[in-house]
Design a protein around this motif. Structure first.
Motif, short mmCIF file in Angstrom:
data_model
loop_
_atom_site.label_atom_id
_atom_site.label_comp_id
_atom_site.label_asym_id
_atom_site.label_seq_id
_atom_site.Cartn_x
_atom_site.Cartn_y
_atom_site.Cartn_z
N ALA A 1 0.82 -1.21 0.00
CA ALA A 1 0.00 0.00 0.00
C ALA A 1 0.85 1.26 0.00
O ALA A 1 0.40 2.32 -0.46
CB ALA A 1 -0.93 -0.02 1.22
N ARG A 2 2.09 1.16 0.51
CA ARG A 2 2.96 2.35 0.59
C ARG A 2 3.72 2.62 -0.70
O ARG A 2 4.32 3.69 -0.85
CB ARG A 2 3.97 2.18 1.74
CG ARG A 2 3.34 2.19 3.12
CD ARG A 2 4.40 2.41 4.18
NE ARG A 2 5.32 1.30 4.28
CZ ARG A 2 5.18 0.30 5.15
NH1 ARG A 2 4.13 0.25 5.95
NH2 ARG A 2 6.06 -0.69 5.20
N LEU A 3 3.76 1.68 -1.60
CA LEU A 3 4.58 1.82 -2.80
C LEU A 3 3.90 2.73 -3.81
O LEU A 3 2.74 2.54 -4.15
CB LEU A 3 4.85 0.44 -3.42
CG LEU A 3 5.53 -0.57 -2.50
CD1 LEU A 3 5.74 -1.89 -3.23
CD2 LEU A 3 6.85 -0.03 -1.96
N ASP A 4 4.66 3.72 -4.29
CA ASP A 4 4.11 4.66 -5.26
C ASP A 4 5.09 4.83 -6.41
O ASP A 4 6.14 4.17 -6.47
CB ASP A 4 3.81 6.01 -4.61
CG ASP A 4 5.01 6.63 -3.90
OD1 ASP A 4 6.16 6.20 -4.18
OD2 ASP A 4 4.82 7.56 -3.10
N THR A 5 4.75 5.72 -7.33
CA THR A 5 5.59 5.91 -8.52
C THR A 5 6.98 6.39 -8.14
O THR A 5 7.97 5.97 -8.76
CB THR A 5 4.91 6.91 -9.47
OG1 THR A 5 3.63 6.39 -9.85
CG2 THR A 5 5.75 7.12 -10.72
N ASP A 6 7.10 7.26 -7.14
CA ASP A 6 8.43 7.74 -6.72
C ASP A 6 9.29 6.58 -6.24
O ASP A 6 10.49 6.50 -6.56
CB ASP A 6 8.29 8.78 -5.62
CG ASP A 6 7.76 10.11 -6.14
OD1 ASP A 6 7.82 10.34 -7.37
OD2 ASP A 6 7.29 10.91 -5.31
N ALA A 7 8.70 5.66 -5.46
CA ALA A 7 9.46 4.50 -4.97
C ALA A 7 9.90 3.62 -6.14
O ALA A 7 11.04 3.11 -6.15
CB ALA A 7 8.61 3.70 -3.99
#
Length: 435
Positions: free
Chosen positions: A172-178
């Protein structure tokens, strides 16, 4: 027996440090390009669990020039190309197979996934990975995958103890920046190998590799911290599941069999399960009919290894099968294989080495991955080490490494938790428990 032949393998380097490996197989009618990255889940921080795998999914979601994933894959379909990927603890692997005439066009599209990813439809793909996670759970959301259940005991506090998929919370914490940070950190040229197989030549593949990935920055090579010692076992795990049969699996952590010294572990696996005349098959399936599925598997990593033996068995037979599994392990450490059994093992092993020459995927796994992890071994070198083994070597290794202190036993299926005490009682009375 003479050593097996070696495939024609040409290794070249681009100016940015990218390894380019060409394995000509002119008799094939399909070409394949594979990208291997030192970028598996072992390279993640704990709070990033699942990032390497999620990146693998998201890299197939279009490019900057073609951000609609469906349109991108239509272009690949028009070339009769198939693409896919896989993430393991130590590597990420991507491949495209296509007719040789479309190698250049397909190679450029394939490369754009890594040099110009769009990361479209992130939330949709997050849902896909959540569904993938549920394949390892029962109807109550409890983990029922034996290897994942055992991993925290086998490699406590280490990245190998975590699922490659991560958890719902970390996902759930993973986004495009990561995703972009992970791509920039781990997909520099020095962490990659680009392989070509099929009816190809180095004269054709090197310019294509330069056009595909020659603009990548070199990046920095990252190294793997070794796992800490295992808390001495045996350890016992059980999970109830609404199935008709039980999965009974024994896992042994075998650190001394990792890397280039893994041949004794591979020999042990073959004695247990390689053909219907191997020990597990004869003792459990062929002579007694106690299980349809019985197996042994050996999984080496860069600095550790895992031997797994197991069976899928009915609740009426699981006690007998567990005792027979222990019998086979104890017998391996007590009596060296006879000459006939040893010669069968060598004959089948050599045949498997030679079959490697006919399968692009096996060639990439054996040579490209090993080169990237600094563990190269030619087929003649492998055969020399195999031939140097003796039956007595295997017996000594088994006594040294397959011990209760390195064991995790898992039982998954109907009423598994209530059945676990009977396994412990069988184990306590068996001579293997005294090793």
């Amino acid at each position: 027996m003479d050593p097996p032949d070696m495939p024609l393998l040409v290794e070249q380097r681009l100016p940015n440090g990218l390894r380019v490996i060409t394995l000509p197989m002119p008799w094939l009618h399909e070409a394949e390009i594979a990208l291997v990255a030192r970028a598996g889940s072992r390279f993640e921080a704990p709070q990033e669990a699942g990032l390497a795998h999620f990146l693998e999914h998201m890299l197939f979601k279009g490019t900057g020039a073609m951000p609609d994933p469906t349109r991108f894959h239509r272009c690949l379909d028009a070339l009769a190309a198939d693409v896919n990927g896989a993430t393991s603890p130590e590597q990420a692997l991507y491949w495209i197979s296509l007719p040789p005439a479309h190698l250049e066009a397909g190679g450029r599209l394939f490369a754009a996934l890594f040099t110009d990813p769009a990361f479209s439809d992130l939330e949709t793909e997050r849902c896909v990975v959540l569904e993938e996670m549920r394949e390892d759970e029962n109807d109550r959301g409890e983990l029922v995958q034996p290897a994942l259940m055992s991993a925290p005991l086998l490699w406590p506090g280490h990245a190998l103890a975590r699922s490659v998929l991560g958890t719902p919370a970390t996902l759930a914490r993973l986004d495009t920046d990561a995703l972009r940070r992970h791509l920039a950190r781990h997909y520099g040229a020095v962490n990659l190998a680009l392989a070509f197989t099929g009816p190809v030549t180095p004269e054709r593949t090197l310019p294509l590799a330069q056009a595909m990935l020659g603009s990548l920055p070199p990046g920095t090579r990252h190294f793997l911290p070794p796992p800490p010692p295992m808390t001495p076992g045996p350890h016992w795990l059980a999970a109830d599941d609404t199935t008709s049969q039980l999965d009974l699996v024994l896992f042994f952590r075998t650190d001394d069999w990792g890397g280039l010294t893994y041949h004794p572990g591979a020999a042990c696996r073959r004695l247990l399960d390689d053909g219907l005349a191997s020990r597990l098959q004869v003792a459990i399936r062929e002579q007694r009919g106690l299980a349809y599925e019985v197996w042994a598997a050996f999984s080496p990593y860069a600095d550790t290894a895992l031997l797994e033996i197991g069976a899928t068995v009915s609740p009426t037979n699981f006690e007998r099968v567990f005792a027979l599994l222990l019998d086979q392990l104890y017998g391996l450490g007590e009596t060296p294989p006879c000459n006939d059994e040893w010669q069968r093992l060598l004959t089948r092993w050599r045949a498997d080495l030679e079959r490697t020459l006919d399968h692009p995927g096996d060639l990439i796994d054996r040579f490209v991955t090993d080169i990237l992890f600094d563990l190269p071994e030619t087929l003649p070198e492998a055969w020399t080490r195999i031939r140097a083994l003796s039956p007595e070597d295997i017996t000594r290794q088994v006594r040294s490494l397959l011990r209760p202190s390195s064991l995790v036993v898992t039982l998954v299926g109907p009423r598994a938790k209530s059945l676990l005490p009977s396994l412990k009682a069988i184990f306590a009375a068996h001579p293997f428990a005294g090793l």
